[in-house]
Design a protein around this motif. Structure first.
Motif, PDB file in Angstrom:
ATOM      1  N   UNK A  91     -19.632  98.911 120.662  1.00 12.15           N
ATOM      2  CA  UNK A  91     -18.723  97.817 120.342  1.00 12.15           C
ATOM      3  C   UNK A  91     -17.555  98.301 119.476  1.00 12.15           C
ATOM      4  N   UNK A  92     -16.354  97.826 119.823  1.00 11.72           N
ATOM      5  CA  UNK A  92     -15.185  98.053 118.982  1.00 11.72           C
ATOM      6  C   UNK A  92     -14.652  96.673 118.599  1.00 11.72           C
ATOM      7  N   UNK A  93     -14.642  96.393 117.312  1.00 10.09           N
ATOM      8  CA  UNK A  93     -14.156  95.111 116.816  1.00 10.09           C
ATOM      9  C   UNK A  93     -12.832  95.330 116.091  1.00 10.09           C
ATOM     10  N   UNK A  94     -11.828  94.593 116.518  1.00  8.34           N
ATOM     11  CA  UNK A  94     -10.495  94.654 115.905  1.00  8.34           C
ATOM     12  C   UNK A  94     -10.255  93.338 115.187  1.00  8.34           C
ATOM     13  N   UNK A  95     -10.040  93.408 113.878  1.00  9.24           N
ATOM     14  CA  UNK A  95      -9.705  92.233 113.077  1.00  9.24           C
ATOM     15  C   UNK A  95      -8.221  92.320 112.746  1.00  9.24           C
ATOM     16  N   UNK A  96      -7.475  91.298 113.147  1.00 12.56           N
ATOM     17  CA  UNK A  96      -6.027  91.263 112.972  1.00 12.56           C
ATOM     18  C   UNK A  96      -5.691  90.195 111.941  1.00 12.56           C
ATOM     19  N   UNK A  97      -4.953  90.607 110.901  1.00 13.66           N
ATOM     20  CA  UNK A  97      -4.554  89.682 109.843  1.00 13.66           C
ATOM     21  C   UNK A  97      -3.037  89.562 109.834  1.00 13.66           C
ATOM     22  N   UNK A  98      -2.574  88.316 109.919  1.00 16.68           N
ATOM     23  CA  UNK A  98      -1.147  88.022 109.867  1.00 16.68           C
ATOM     24  C   UNK A  98      -0.913  86.999 108.762  1.00 16.68           C
ATOM     25  N   UNK A  99       0.022  87.272 107.851  1.00 10.86           N
ATOM     26  CA  UNK A  99       0.279  86.304 106.778  1.00 10.86           C
ATOM     27  C   UNK A  99       0.694  84.930 107.308  1.00 10.86           C
ATOM     28  N   UNK A 100       1.413  84.911 108.434  1.00  8.63           N
ATOM     29  CA  UNK A 100       1.895  83.648 108.986  1.00  8.63           C
ATOM     30  C   UNK A 100       0.838  82.920 109.820  1.00  8.63           C
ATOM     31  N   UNK A 101       0.003  83.667 110.532  1.00  6.52           N
ATOM     32  CA  UNK A 101      -0.885  83.034 111.515  1.00  6.52           C
ATOM     33  C   UNK A 101      -2.363  83.069 111.150  1.00  6.52           C
ATOM     34  N   UNK A 102      -2.779  83.931 110.266  1.00  8.27           N
ATOM     35  CA  UNK A 102      -4.190  84.001 109.909  1.00  8.27           C
ATOM     36  C   UNK A 102      -4.897  85.181 110.544  1.00  8.27           C
ATOM     37  N   UNK A 103      -6.198  85.002 110.798  1.00 11.99           N
ATOM     38  CA  UNK A 103      -7.047  86.106 111.252  1.00 11.99           C
ATOM     39  C   UNK A 103      -7.574  85.839 112.656  1.00 11.99           C
ATOM     40  N   UNK A 104      -7.428  86.840 113.508  1.00 15.55           N
ATOM     41  CA  UNK A 104      -8.000  86.807 114.855  1.00 15.55           C
ATOM     42  C   UNK A 104      -8.896  88.034 115.020  1.00 15.55           C
ATOM     43  N   UNK A 105      -9.938  87.890 115.848  1.00 13.23           N
ATOM     44  CA  UNK A 105     -10.865  88.994 116.082  1.00 13.23           C
ATOM     45  C   UNK A 105     -10.970  89.244 117.587  1.00 13.23           C
ATOM     46  N   UNK A 106     -10.842  90.518 117.958  1.00 11.66           N
ATOM     47  CA  UNK A 106     -10.986  90.970 119.338  1.00 11.66           C
ATOM     48  C   UNK A 106     -12.211  91.878 119.373  1.00 11.66           C
ATOM     49  N   UNK A 107     -13.287  91.380 119.937  1.00  9.34           N
ATOM     50  CA  UNK A 107     -14.524  92.158 119.994  1.00  9.34           C
ATOM     51  C   UNK A 107     -14.676  92.725 121.404  1.00  9.34           C
ATOM     52  N   UNK A 108     -14.652  94.053 121.520  1.00  9.24           N
ATOM     53  CA  UNK A 108     -14.764  94.731 122.812  1.00  9.24           C
ATOM     54  C   UNK A 108     -16.159  95.316 122.931  1.00  9.24           C
ATOM     55  N   UNK A 109     -16.912  94.809 123.906  1.00  7.07           N
ATOM     56  CA  UNK A 109     -18.276  95.286 124.122  1.00  7.07           C
ATOM     57  C   UNK A 109     -18.345  96.048 125.439  1.00  7.07           C
ATOM     58  N   UNK A 110     -18.715  97.319 125.341  1.00  5.36           N
ATOM     59  CA  UNK A 110     -18.810  98.205 126.493  1.00  5.36           C
ATOM     60  C   UNK A 110     -20.268  98.265 126.931  1.00  5.36           C
ATOM     61  N   UNK A 111     -20.499  98.018 128.220  1.00  4.93           N
ATOM     62  CA  UNK A 111     -21.851  98.074 128.765  1.00  4.93           C
ATOM     63  C   UNK A 111     -21.771  98.757 130.124  1.00  4.93           C
ATOM     64  N   UNK A 112     -22.034 100.060 130.141  1.00  2.00           N
ATOM     65  CA  UNK A 112     -21.899 100.814 131.384  1.00  2.00           C
ATOM     66  C   UNK A 112     -20.451 100.807 131.831  1.00  2.00           C
ATOM     67  N   UNK A 113     -20.198 100.306 133.026  1.00  2.00           N
ATOM     68  CA  UNK A 113     -18.835 100.238 133.557  1.00  2.00           C
ATOM     69  C   UNK A 113     -18.157  98.899 133.270  1.00  2.00           C
ATOM     70  N   UNK A 114     -18.794  98.042 132.488  1.00  2.86           N
ATOM     71  CA  UNK A 114     -18.228  96.732 132.161  1.00  2.86           C
ATOM     72  C   UNK A 114     -17.711  96.705 130.733  1.00  2.86           C
ATOM     73  N   UNK A 115     -16.600  96.017 130.552  1.00  5.90           N
ATOM     74  CA  UNK A 115     -16.031  95.768 129.233  1.00  5.90           C
ATOM     75  C   UNK A 115     -15.767  94.271 129.139  1.00  5.90           C
ATOM     76  N   UNK A 116     -16.310  93.640 128.086  1.00  4.92           N
ATOM     77  CA  UNK A 116     -16.047  92.232 127.817  1.00  4.92           C
ATOM     78  C   UNK A 116     -15.333  92.160 126.467  1.00  4.92           C
TER      79      UNK A 116
END
Length: 135
Positions: A91-116
């Motif tokens: 898993x690669x989790x990206x936490x993005x912080x923007x002073x104007x918009x707040x916090x968003x999280x992009x969680x990338x889960x790799x399972x074999x040949x699939x990425x969600x």
């Protein structure tokens, strides 16, 4: 980390337009961004990772060390944000912080040949998902 160095192509998405609206994307840009589906790739050299979004215009890359906050320009608008990427297992989790918009999280889960990729946003109670398949 068998997912390293693999190119993942976009397959489908769920509720991505809801995420885009929640983070404040203007109506006139929604259709264009809903179609944005770059290939994705993650590589590693020592303790430095490189995450690629591969678009028709060429690759966009971000170099990072797991757990270390970096300055990043996000999207076509080049919005300055602070991002922290954490790689743990498949898993690669990206936490993005923007002073104007707040916090968003992009969680990338790799399972074999699939990425969600699961997208969440602190000011939205929904969840969006994007699905990819390794070439």
């Amino acid at each position: 980390m068998s997912f390293l160095n693999k190119n993942y192509k976009f397959v489908s998405q769920e509720n991505f337009d809801g995420f885009l609206k929640a983070v404040g994307v203007a109506e006139d840009r929604l259709e264009q961004l809903k179609k944005f589906a770059p290939d994705q790739k993650l590589t590693k050299d020592g303790d430095t990772y490189t995450y690629y979004n591969i678009t028709p215009e060429g690759p966009q890359e971000v170099k990072f060390k797991s757990g270390v906050e970096i300055d990043e320009l996000l999207g076509a608008s080049k919005t300055p944000v602070k991002s922290t990427y954490v790689v743990e297992g498949n898993t690669m989790t990206q936490t993005v912080k923007s002073p104007e918009r707040g916090v968003a999280v992009f969680k990338r889960e790799y399972n074999g040949d699939d990425l969600v990729v699961t997208l969440t946003y602190e000011k939205w109670d929904g969840v969006a998902k994007r699905f990819y398949k390794a070439e």
